[in-house]
Write a protein that holds these residues in place. Structure first.
Motif, mmCIF file in Angstrom:
data_model
loop_
_atom_site.group_PDB
_atom_site.id
_atom_site.type_symbol
_atom_site.label_atom_id
_atom_site.label_comp_id
_atom_site.label_asym_id
_atom_site.label_seq_id
_atom_site.Cartn_x
_atom_site.Cartn_y
_atom_site.Cartn_z
ATOM 1 N N SER A 90 -62.743 22.345 -8.499
ATOM 2 C CA SER A 90 -62.235 20.786 -9.101
ATOM 3 C C SER A 90 -61.394 21.124 -10.400
ATOM 4 O O SER A 90 -61.865 22.020 -11.557
ATOM 5 N N LYS A 129 -69.019 10.190 -8.684
ATOM 6 C CA LYS A 129 -68.193 9.653 -9.586
ATOM 7 C C LYS A 129 -68.091 8.095 -8.338
ATOM 8 O O LYS A 129 -67.447 7.193 -9.126
ATOM 9 N N THR A 150 -59.332 15.047 -9.478
ATOM 10 C CA THR A 150 -61.051 15.700 -8.919
ATOM 11 C C THR A 150 -61.512 16.397 -9.563
ATOM 12 O O THR A 150 -61.001 17.768 -10.509
ATOM 13 N N SER A 202 -66.448 18.693 -8.107
ATOM 14 C CA SER A 202 -66.419 18.995 -5.979
ATOM 15 C C SER A 202 -67.479 19.423 -6.508
ATOM 16 O O SER A 202 -67.745 20.594 -6.619
ATOM 17 N N SER A 223 -68.356 14.189 -5.163
ATOM 18 C CA SER A 223 -68.402 14.081 -6.899
ATOM 19 C C SER A 223 -68.886 14.023 -8.139
ATOM 20 O O SER A 223 -69.252 12.647 -8.089
#
Length: 572
Positions: free
Chosen positions: A145, A189, A400, A403, A426
């Protein structure tokens, strides 16, 4: 339920509200040192009277890192650091804390470490080849990510250090009792705005987990794959440089961060392209890859034009892309480009980025066959480099971050369906939720009685404590009442505010205030912006002086509050 075994199926998620055995041992050892520290301050006490005192450092990028060094050094000067049980940080403050715990006796030599770190910030050099090796290795994982790229190419460059050691190495610096116990954090997230029980993730040298769920894994296994509460695949351990990026990524607005990452990716593309393709122009596969890289460059520039709202720049890069791709007029990428250009003027920013993603992935589809050909040594390096560029921009366009294989996946004992149903979570900078780690330090098992909160954030100096009060109200946690009259001073705050509640006192220290920089708060805030990437010796000294004054001018107040909490009834 926890296990120290390393075999698959033997390592389990620990489901418990209790502190880890490592934290229990570390805080028990620390109690002896705190007792001695209180004695130095003329406060003799029995072991069962020793209060848990925490120091919190807020986010604020390099500004927060430097200011926390100065704060801790000044607390040591007045023998107050010796009385601290917990040290928690968000974002830039975690950069300071994670660097300190490389030294098993850091609290004894904090002044020397402060000086050494400041010299590194000014004179140190980041190591490009080490960064490339680390980020290319990270890109091989399906959980790659922007956090990987941010950590190795931007945080590493900011700090001039790439720490490849792992957080469990710091256990010795905790268990010897010489230093407070460190707590780092990130938030989910997907839920950080709602902040439910599964939002706040904590990291210590012993475990990673979610106190709100009472669910943890050994820090050695953070990032590995768990299923139904058991380890099924052990993956490469996350180093501290990566964790510094995970904990500290909200340094500016999303727009500014995108610009910084796109700029770094473009630099990487332009810098390395000549080295990879030099003297290979006649090889058809290399010609195709060179062609692909030129298209990548134009698309990245087009993405920057979106952020700058530059129609003229966009038109120029559309022309360059069309001239480049028209030789492949039947390709997916050429068709995607034509569609993209037709709708560009009426599309909003999000739609434009989605169109860029469609074009980017179409290019990868068109040239995927060529990339596969370049798959044997010594050509593997070129394939890895191309894949790094490709995967990083996909992460930019999909935004992103963090991750991580979800160690709670399908765990029957985890009671939050939104969390345990995901293969991957995330994780992002906790400063986006609350810019100080109150939710973790107020975990009931830690029994903290006094919090010294040093607020290094920009803007409203009461925002963090107000958000913390709101969080605690929603989650049924006792928290002192915040006086609205104090918040009226947000443009010209004092250097210390004291909020008292049932069983908890908070001392709140805004970094820039009318005591340490009278009449110059705005000037200091402008000089030491969050996204300031480089500091001179003079700027560091100025910032350290301001941070240290907040302790020097209030050390007697801190001493008074320690005495006060020791005279109050202890929680059972």
């Amino acid at each position: 339920m926890a296990s120290n075994a390393t075999g698959k199926g033997e390592v389990k998620v620990r489901i418990s509200k209790a502190l880890s055995e490592g934290e229990k041992a570390a805080t028990a050892a620390r109690k002896e040192e705190v007792k001695k520290g209180l004695g130095k301050l003329g406060i003799p006490c029995n072991e069962d009277q020793i209060p848990n005192i925490a120091v919190l450092g807020s986010g604020g990028a390099v500004r927060a890192m430097i200011a926390l060094y100065g704060t801790l050094a000044e607390l040591k000067k007045y023998n107050l650091l010796d009385c601290v049980m917990y040290l928690g940080g968000v974002s830039g403050s975690t950069w300071c804390i994670s660097a300190l715990y490389k030294h098993e006796d850091w609290a004894e030599k904090i002044e020397a470490l402060e000086k050494s770190q400041c010299e590194t910030l000014v004179k140190g050099q980041w190591e490009f080849q080490k960064a490339m090796k680390a980020v290319i290795g990270a890109a091989e994982d399906e959980c790659y990510s922007l956090t990987d790229f941010w950590s190795y190419f931007l945080v590493h460059k900011l700090l001039n250090e790439l720490d490849e050691s792992e957080l469990p190495v710091h256990r010795g610096a905790c268990e010897n009792g010489k230093n407070p116990y460190p707590i780092y954090n990130a938030v989910d997230k997907e839920t950080y705005e709602q902040q439910h029980a599964g939002t706040w993730f904590e990291f210590t040298p012993h475990e990673a987990g979610v106190p709100g769920l009472g669910a943890y894994v050994d820090m050695k296994h953070f990032g590995s794959i768990f299923e139904n509460g058991q380890l099924t695949e052990e993956k490469k351990k996350r180093d501290i440089c990566y964790l510094q990026g995970l904990w500290g990524s909200a340094l500016a607005s999303e727009r500014e961060i995108k610009k910084e990452i796109l700029g770094a990716l473009l630099d990487l593309l332009k810098k390395d392209k000549e080295a990879y393709f030099k003297a290979r122009e006649l090889n058809p596969e290399y010609q195709a890859l060179s062609f692909l890289c030129k298209a990548y460059e134009y698309i990245l520039e087009l993405q920057l034009s979106i952020l700058d709202a530059s129609a003229a720049a966009a038109t120029g890069f559309f022309d360059l892309l069309e001239n480049l791709l028209k030789v492949h007029s039947t390709s997916k990428s050429y068709k995607a480009l034509k569609e993209m250009r037709q709708s560009w003027t009426t599309a909003d920013e999000k739609a434009k980025e989605e169109a860029c993603l469609k074009l980017w992935e179409a290019l990868h589809d068109d040239f995927g066959g060529v990339i596969k050909v370049i798959s044997i040594s010594p050509f593997q390096a070129i394939k890895n480099w191309i894949m790094l560029i490709h995967k990083t921009n996909v992460c930019i366009l999909k935004w992103t971050w963090g991750s991580t294989d979800n160690f709670f996946h399908n765990d029957p004992d985890v009671k939050v369906p939104e969390l345990k149903g995901k293969d991957v979570v995330s994780l992002i900078d906790a400063g986006l939720a609350i810019n100080t780690a109150y939710p973790l330090i107020l975990y009931p098992e830690r029994n903290v009685k006094l919090i010294l909160s040093f607020d290094f954030s920009s803007g409203d100096p009461f925002e963090t404590i107000t958000k913390a009060a709101e969080y605690c109200k929603v989650n049924g946690i006792k928290f002192p009442k915040i006086d609205e009259k104090d918040q009226q001073e947000k443009d010209n705050p004092l250097d210390c505010y004291i909020f008292k509640g049932e069983g908890l006192t908070i001392m709140h220290f805004p970094l820039f205030n009318r005591v340490n920089c009278p009449g110059k708060i705005d000037e200091y805030a402008s000089t030491f912006k969050t996204f300031k990437l480089k500091y001179s010796d003079e700027e560091i000294e100025k910032l350290l002086t301001a941070a240290k004054m907040n302790v020097a001018n209030n050390h007697q107040k801190i001493l008074g509050e320690i005495k006060d909490i020791m005279g109050s009834p202890q929680r059972p």
